[in-house]
Design a protein around this motif. Structure first.
Motif, PDB file in Angstrom:
ATOM      1  N   ARG A 142     -24.558  20.838   3.282  1.00 10.12           N
ATOM      2  CA  ARG A 142     -23.576  21.604   2.517  1.00 10.12           C
ATOM      3  C   ARG A 142     -22.472  20.831   1.802  1.00 10.12           C
ATOM      4  O   ARG A 142     -22.422  20.915   0.780  1.00 10.12           O
ATOM      5  CB  ARG A 142     -22.864  22.881   3.242  1.00 10.12           C
ATOM      6  CG  ARG A 142     -24.020  23.890   3.722  1.00 10.12           C
ATOM      7  CD  ARG A 142     -23.168  24.925   4.444  1.00 10.12           C
ATOM      8  NE  ARG A 142     -24.335  25.888   4.677  1.00 10.12           N
ATOM      9  CZ  ARG A 142     -23.629  27.052   5.667  1.00 10.12           C
ATOM     10  NH1 ARG A 142     -22.827  27.031   6.142  1.00 10.12           N
ATOM     11  NH2 ARG A 142     -24.550  28.150   5.664  1.00 10.12           N
ATOM     12  N   ASN A 143     -21.902  19.919   2.768  1.00 13.81           N
ATOM     13  CA  ASN A 143     -20.957  18.969   2.150  1.00 13.81           C
ATOM     14  C   ASN A 143     -21.762  18.026   1.104  1.00 13.81           C
ATOM     15  O   ASN A 143     -20.825  17.651   0.248  1.00 13.81           O
ATOM     16  CB  ASN A 143     -20.508  18.126   3.271  1.00 13.81           C
ATOM     17  CG  ASN A 143     -19.471  18.917   4.426  1.00 13.81           C
ATOM     18  OD1 ASN A 143     -19.051  19.802   3.898  1.00 13.81           O
ATOM     19  ND2 ASN A 143     -19.518  18.375   5.517  1.00 13.81           N
ATOM     20  N   ARG A 144     -22.900  17.630   1.162  1.00 16.61           N
ATOM     21  CA  ARG A 144     -23.491  16.912   0.322  1.00 16.61           C
ATOM     22  C   ARG A 144     -23.630  17.448  -1.049  1.00 16.61           C
ATOM     23  O   ARG A 144     -23.383  17.080  -2.138  1.00 16.61           O
ATOM     24  CB  ARG A 144     -24.925  16.049   0.878  1.00 16.61           C
ATOM     25  CG  ARG A 144     -25.687  15.642  -0.153  1.00 16.61           C
ATOM     26  CD  ARG A 144     -26.955  14.963   0.497  1.00 16.61           C
ATOM     27  NE  ARG A 144     -27.721  13.998  -0.492  1.00 16.61           N
ATOM     28  CZ  ARG A 144     -28.855  13.746  -0.198  1.00 16.61           C
ATOM     29  NH1 ARG A 144     -29.488  14.096   0.801  1.00 16.61           N
ATOM     30  NH2 ARG A 144     -29.427  12.848  -1.213  1.00 16.61           N
ATOM     31  N   SER A 145     -23.992  18.920  -1.003  1.00 18.01           N
ATOM     32  CA  SER A 145     -24.212  19.671  -2.101  1.00 18.01           C
ATOM     33  C   SER A 145     -22.879  19.845  -3.000  1.00 18.01           C
ATOM     34  O   SER A 145     -22.668  19.804  -4.028  1.00 18.01           O
ATOM     35  CB  SER A 145     -24.852  20.807  -1.945  1.00 18.01           C
ATOM     36  OG  SER A 145     -26.054  20.781  -1.043  1.00 18.01           O
ATOM     37  N   ILE A 146     -21.699  19.908  -2.042  1.00 14.33           N
ATOM     38  CA  ILE A 146     -20.494  20.182  -2.821  1.00 14.33           C
ATOM     39  C   ILE A 146     -20.152  18.890  -3.424  1.00 14.33           C
ATOM     40  O   ILE A 146     -19.594  18.922  -4.657  1.00 14.33           O
ATOM     41  CB  ILE A 146     -19.424  20.622  -1.817  1.00 14.33           C
ATOM     42  CG1 ILE A 146     -19.669  21.884  -1.218  1.00 14.33           C
ATOM     43  CG2 ILE A 146     -18.192  20.545  -2.086  1.00 14.33           C
ATOM     44  CD1 ILE A 146     -18.864  22.404   0.020  1.00 14.33           C
ATOM     45  N   CYS A 147     -20.262  17.720  -2.881  1.00 17.11           N
ATOM     46  CA  CYS A 147     -19.714  16.384  -3.561  1.00 17.11           C
ATOM     47  C   CYS A 147     -20.763  16.180  -4.701  1.00 17.11           C
ATOM     48  O   CYS A 147     -20.461  15.816  -5.905  1.00 17.11           O
ATOM     49  CB  CYS A 147     -20.451  15.288  -2.540  1.00 17.11           C
ATOM     50  SG  CYS A 147     -19.217  15.169  -1.089  1.00 17.11           S
ATOM     51  N   LYS A 148     -21.982  16.750  -4.804  1.00 12.42           N
ATOM     52  CA  LYS A 148     -22.745  16.507  -5.904  1.00 12.42           C
ATOM     53  C   LYS A 148     -22.280  17.364  -7.094  1.00 12.42           C
ATOM     54  O   LYS A 148     -22.279  17.012  -8.246  1.00 12.42           O
ATOM     55  CB  LYS A 148     -24.216  16.779  -5.756  1.00 12.42           C
ATOM     56  CG  LYS A 148     -24.988  15.712  -4.878  1.00 12.42           C
ATOM     57  CD  LYS A 148     -26.590  16.145  -4.833  1.00 12.42           C
ATOM     58  CE  LYS A 148     -27.276  15.118  -4.144  1.00 12.42           C
ATOM     59  NZ  LYS A 148     -28.829  15.130  -3.693  1.00 12.42           N
ATOM     60  N   LYS A 149     -21.839  18.527  -6.750  1.00 10.62           N
ATOM     61  CA  LYS A 149     -21.312  19.308  -7.894  1.00 10.62           C
ATOM     62  C   LYS A 149     -20.138  18.963  -8.301  1.00 10.62           C
ATOM     63  O   LYS A 149     -19.628  18.984  -9.476  1.00 10.62           O
ATOM     64  CB  LYS A 149     -21.116  20.906  -7.373  1.00 10.62           C
ATOM     65  CG  LYS A 149     -22.269  21.589  -6.793  1.00 10.62           C
ATOM     66  CD  LYS A 149     -22.191  23.024  -6.176  1.00 10.62           C
ATOM     67  CE  LYS A 149     -23.361  23.599  -5.867  1.00 10.62           C
ATOM     68  NZ  LYS A 149     -22.941  25.116  -5.211  1.00 10.62           N
ATOM     69  N   LEU A 150     -19.322  18.257  -7.542  1.00  6.31           N
ATOM     70  CA  LEU A 150     -18.003  17.574  -8.123  1.00  6.31           C
ATOM     71  C   LEU A 150     -18.171  16.426  -8.900  1.00  6.31           C
ATOM     72  O   LEU A 150     -17.389  16.109  -9.764  1.00  6.31           O
ATOM     73  CB  LEU A 150     -17.020  17.456  -6.774  1.00  6.31           C
ATOM     74  CG  LEU A 150     -16.492  18.591  -5.982  1.00  6.31           C
ATOM     75  CD1 LEU A 150     -15.715  18.066  -4.918  1.00  6.31           C
ATOM     76  CD2 LEU A 150     -15.668  19.507  -6.745  1.00  6.31           C
TER      77      LEU A 150
END
Length: 337
Positions: free
Chosen positions: A329-337
């Motif tokens: 989930r953290n990785r997905s958030i980083c990609k969105k940012l």
């Protein structure tokens, strides 16, 4: 015959006695100190490189809390709840309630320590508004140092030894503490043989205080005499079985190997999502613990061929899955940012 199989463990768990007191400096205690100090140094290095979320100036207080409330309190309570209480029962606790406080006698459960460290990480993350995954990642890396030194100390103490193996095995050796687990008739024969090798009853050479009172138990006296007297050591060894040095398997499998993997990945992947190192630790620790338990003499219950240590590792696997989900989930958030 494998020459190691003739090696009878005779390492002294005491580094030095403190004159005029019943206290002593032991390898077991030094192992914890080494784990704490080196763990702090590694986290300090990561913090200065911006690879750990706890600031360098706050790291000392944080590590102190982890050591006292996570490792020591968690490990001791884990030993008490998972192993000591099931063996001795509530009546045993009522007869000796101060056992929990006598940490110098040994008895720390790694599963309890892991849960204790997690509890401190949760508390610290909430108090300082940090990511639990980020706080846990650094602890996951350095706790392997403590696991390594702790298992080496177990080996020096001659405790938590391995299962019986062939005398031709390249790693086979003998551990004198096994003597006190053998059938009663064997222990009686061993006692007679030891007295004969010593040339006097063991009771006559037990350590005494200035008032002439014996301050040493029979088992402790036997272990001491084995270290000090080659003839007694040989007699003790004649009653023992060759065994795996499983403590060293665990030191390298649960400690050193996982540390090298995690610290290497942390340095090579500075942008790795928070939680991934905690997840990796849980999975690697579970694999190492389950494997090493196959070589270790069970020190608690065994159900359907599975040891209590292996069952408890299921909790670590579940924790790893939770961290892995959080890392994704953290990785997905980083990609969105």
């Amino acid at each position: 015959m494998n020459p190691l199989a003739t090696y009878i463990h005779n390492l002294d768990p005491v580094i030095l006695d403190i004159p005029g007191t019943p206290l002593a400096v032991r390898w077991y205690g030094l192992a914890y100190v080494a784990g704490f100090v080196l763990g702090y140094m590694v986290l300090l290095h990561l913090s200065k490189k911006k690879l750990y979320c706890v600031e360098a100036e706050k790291l000392g207080d944080f590590i102190t809390a982890v050591c006292i409330f996570g490792v020591l309190l968690g490990g001791r309570m884990g030993e008490f709840l998972f192993y000591w209480l099931p063996e001795h029962g509530l009546s045993g606790f009522l007869n000796d309630p101060l056992w929990v406080l006598r940490v110098w006698e040994g008895g720390m459960a790694s599963h309890g320590g892991i849960l204790g460290v997690l509890a401190v990480a949760i508390w610290y993350a909430r108090k300082n508004k940090l990511s639990l995954c980020a706080v846990s990642d650094g602890l996951a890396i350095v706790c392997t140092i403590g696991l390594f030194f702790g298992r080496v100390a177990n080996f020096i103490n001659g405790e938590l030894y391995g299962r019986i193996c062939s005398a031709t095995n390249a790693l086979a050796m003998k551990f004198p503490q096994e003597l006190f687990t053998l059938p009663a008739d064997v222990q009686i024969r061993a006692r007679v043989a030891i007295d004969h090798a010593l040339g006097a009853p063991v009771e006559s050479v037990m350590l005494k205080n200035e008032s002439g009172q014996i301050v040493e138990g029979y088992a402790d006296a036997i272990l001491r005499l084995g270290r000090e007297n080659a003839a007694v050591n040989e007699v003790i060894g004649s009653f023992l079985n060759p065994r795996y040095p499983s403590q060293l398997f665990e030191a390298f499998g649960e400690g050193l190997f996982i540390f090298v993997v995690l610290i290497s990945l942390r340095l090579l992947r500075p942008n790795a999502p928070a939680g991934i190192f905690s997840a990796l630790f849980c999975f690697l620790y579970a694999a190492a613990r389950i494997t090493c338990e196959c070589f270790k003499e069970p020190d608690a219950n065994v159900w359907y061929g599975i040891t209590q240590g292996q069952y408890l590792t299921i909790v670590v696997v579940a924790l790893g899955i939770a961290y892995l989900i959080a890392a994704l989930r953290n990785r997905s958030i980083c990609k969105k940012l």
